[in-house]
Design an enzyme around this catalytic site. Structure first.
Site, PDB file in Angstrom:
ATOM      1  N   ASP A 229      11.219  13.350 -31.246  1.00 21.89           N
ATOM      2  CA  ASP A 229      12.008  12.646 -30.233  1.00 21.89           C
ATOM      3  C   ASP A 229      13.390  12.154 -30.674  1.00 21.89           C
ATOM      4  OD1 ASP A 229       9.499  12.966 -29.156  1.00 21.89           O
ATOM      5  OD2 ASP A 229       9.278  10.894 -28.498  1.00 21.89           O
TER       6      ASP A 229
ATOM      7  N   GLU B  69      -0.039   7.276 -37.399  1.00 21.08           N
ATOM      8  CA  GLU B  69       0.731   8.281 -36.654  1.00 21.08           C
ATOM      9  C   GLU B  69       1.714   8.989 -37.604  1.00 21.08           C
ATOM     10  OE1 GLU B  69       2.948   6.584 -33.419  1.00 21.08           O
ATOM     11  OE2 GLU B  69       3.520   8.544 -32.607  1.00 21.08           O
TER      12      GLU B  69
HETATM   13  C1  DGY Z   1       6.783   9.136 -26.259  1.00 20.10           C
HETATM   14  O1  DGY Z   1       6.647   8.583 -25.171  1.00 20.10           O
HETATM   15  O2  DGY Z   1       7.059   8.543 -27.296  1.00 20.10           O
HETATM   16  C2  DGY Z   1       6.542  10.556 -26.364  1.00 20.10           C
HETATM   17  O3  DGY Z   1       6.875  11.068 -27.602  1.00 20.10           O
HETATM   18  C3  DGY Z   1       7.189  11.335 -25.278  1.00 20.10           C
HETATM   19  O4  DGY Z   1       6.415  12.440 -25.124  1.00 20.10           O
END
Ligand code: DGY
Length: 419
Positions: free
Chosen positions: A162, A389
């Site tokens: 992201d 994570e």
């Molecule tokens: C989040 O909401 O952090 C996700 O990575 C988007 O898919």
């Protein structure tokens, strides 16, 4: 005392919602596309039928155009933003309107190759094969309009990475004016210092609203997007999946699907060369709106090893990873980069799924030692810090969500490789 494998299975069961698995409680309460396809690999170690179901549920929600969405909102949960009302894609089961790294073809082949129950596996693959092939066709039709052999992502969430440094420059071309005011939920579940910034979220949301304004017509979105990035990691996953799907199609007598997917893979591998950077010793992203390489040596360019790149390229990638010099491998950005941030999501931390795919590719390319180091480092992280994570590559500190599904799935994979 329970073993690592016991804990991994316990986590996979705990996050199982029957026909799909949530990545982690709270932060991600729905089904995510590549999470599920990688999770199935872990489930297969203790429940073959359940593993196939994970992928089938995802493909039950494939769009008629062929796209497989990045989130399926099976059950409402207002602990997540942006939810189905923001996406407003009008699907029977609500979904997001963008996609994610297409790892399904690879996962199918791996499940198939390992299946104890081959009759079950053949039946399940036969039904999924045309759906995965349709997704691949959709990619090359809608995300590679000039027929280059490489597809572009139109939103950072599609890459899965992201807030990577890779997007900083292309993101400057994404405006933020006029977006609907919103309240983030991710920062209520995880430390805000370890998550993307508000400036990045504004742009994520601008793109969603822009695509929504175009009625989610996926044939129009690429050209209409100010953000078009050719990510080597994303393409490597697609290319590997095409090659693996071609093998499966051959096995099942689907000659036309085999031919089509083999062609995608061969053209893609040749085109990957255009992303190679000799000074960085790895592949880089290309900003398609400018036709320039992005000066950011991210893990996306190392993940290229997941597809059948030339062996000298794989050897260079192995050296580049060594040069990171981090205690734990593989950092999502090299610590030598001034923009590196050891704790902030995809700007430095280690992710086990990425480690798994890089290690798999390096091993296939003959870089056995490099692959073994990544496997050992991944398991060290789990032993020291649990099933997080993501992790700080310097200290191993666990970051983001806890008791994380795909981390648990990868642990079962890494353990089986060590045997
Ligand atoms: C989040 O909401 O952090 C996700 O990575 C988007 O898919």
């Amino acid at each position: 005392m329970s073993t690592l494998a016991d804990t991994a299975i316990e986590i996979l069961r705990e996050n199982d919602r029957g026909t799909y698995t949530v990545p982690t409680k709270g932060l991600y309460p729905f089904q995510w596309n590549w999470d599920s396809c990688l999770t199935a690999l872990g489930q297969h170690h203790f429940d073959e039928d359940r593993a196939w179901r994970e992928i089938e549920t995802l493909f039950d929600n494939q769009w008629p155009c062929g796209m497989v969405p990045h989130i399926v909102f099976h059950q409402m949960d207002d602990g997540y933003f942006p939810g189905p009302q923001v996406w407003a894609t009008g699907r029977p089961v609500p979904t997001s309107g963008i996609t994610q790294p297409p790892v399904a073809g690879f996962s199918l082949k791996r499940l198939f190759d390992r299946a104890k129950d081959t009759a079950l596996a053949e039946a399940r693959v036969k039904a999924l094969l045309p759906k995965v092939a349709k997704w691949h066709r959709w990619f090359y039709e809608t995300r590679d309009p000039r027929g280059e052999g490489l597809v572009a992502i139109i939103h950072p969430w599609e890459a899965g990475r992201d807030n990577s440094i890779d997007w900083d420059e292309p993101f400057e071309r994404v405006p933020t004016e006029g977006i609907t005011p919103y309240v983030r939920r991710d920062t209520q579940h995880a430390n805000p210092a370890h998550r993307p910034t508000k400036e990045q979220y504004d742009r994520y949301l601008w793109l969603v609203e822009h695509f929504r304004g175009l009625g989610w017509d996926t044939s129009k979105l690429h050209d209409a997007s100010p953000f078009q990035v050719v990510d080597p990691g994303f393409n490597a996953i697609l290319i590997r999946s095409c090659a693996d799907l071609a093998d499966l199609a051959d096995h099942l007598g689907e000659a036309e699907l085999a031919r089509e997917n083999r062609q995608f893979a061969e053209k893609g591998i040749a085109a990957m060369e255009t992303l190679w950077s000799e000074p960085h010793g790895q592949y880089l992203c290309r900003d398609r709106t400018r036709e320039t390489l992005v000066d950011s040596a991210s893990v996306g360019g190392l993940l290229a090893a997941f597809c059948a790149i030339p062996t000298d390229r794989a050897a260079a990638i192995a050296r580049t990873i060594d040069n990171h010099g981090t205690w734990f491998r593989v950092a999502s950005h090299p610590p030598q980069d001034s923009r590196f941030d050891a704790k902030r999501y995809w700007r430095g931390p280690v992710w086990l799924v990425i480690n798994y795919m890089i290690a798999d590719g390096l091993r296939r390319a003959g870089e056995v030692d490099a692959a073994a180091k990544i496997t050992a480092s991944s398991l060290d992280l789990i032993r020291e810090s649990g099933f997080a994570e993501y992790y700080d590559p310097m200290t191993g500190e666990p970051l983001g969500g806890g008791r994380f599904t795909w981390t648990a799935a990868m642990v079962l994979e890494f353990l089986s490789m060590e045997q």
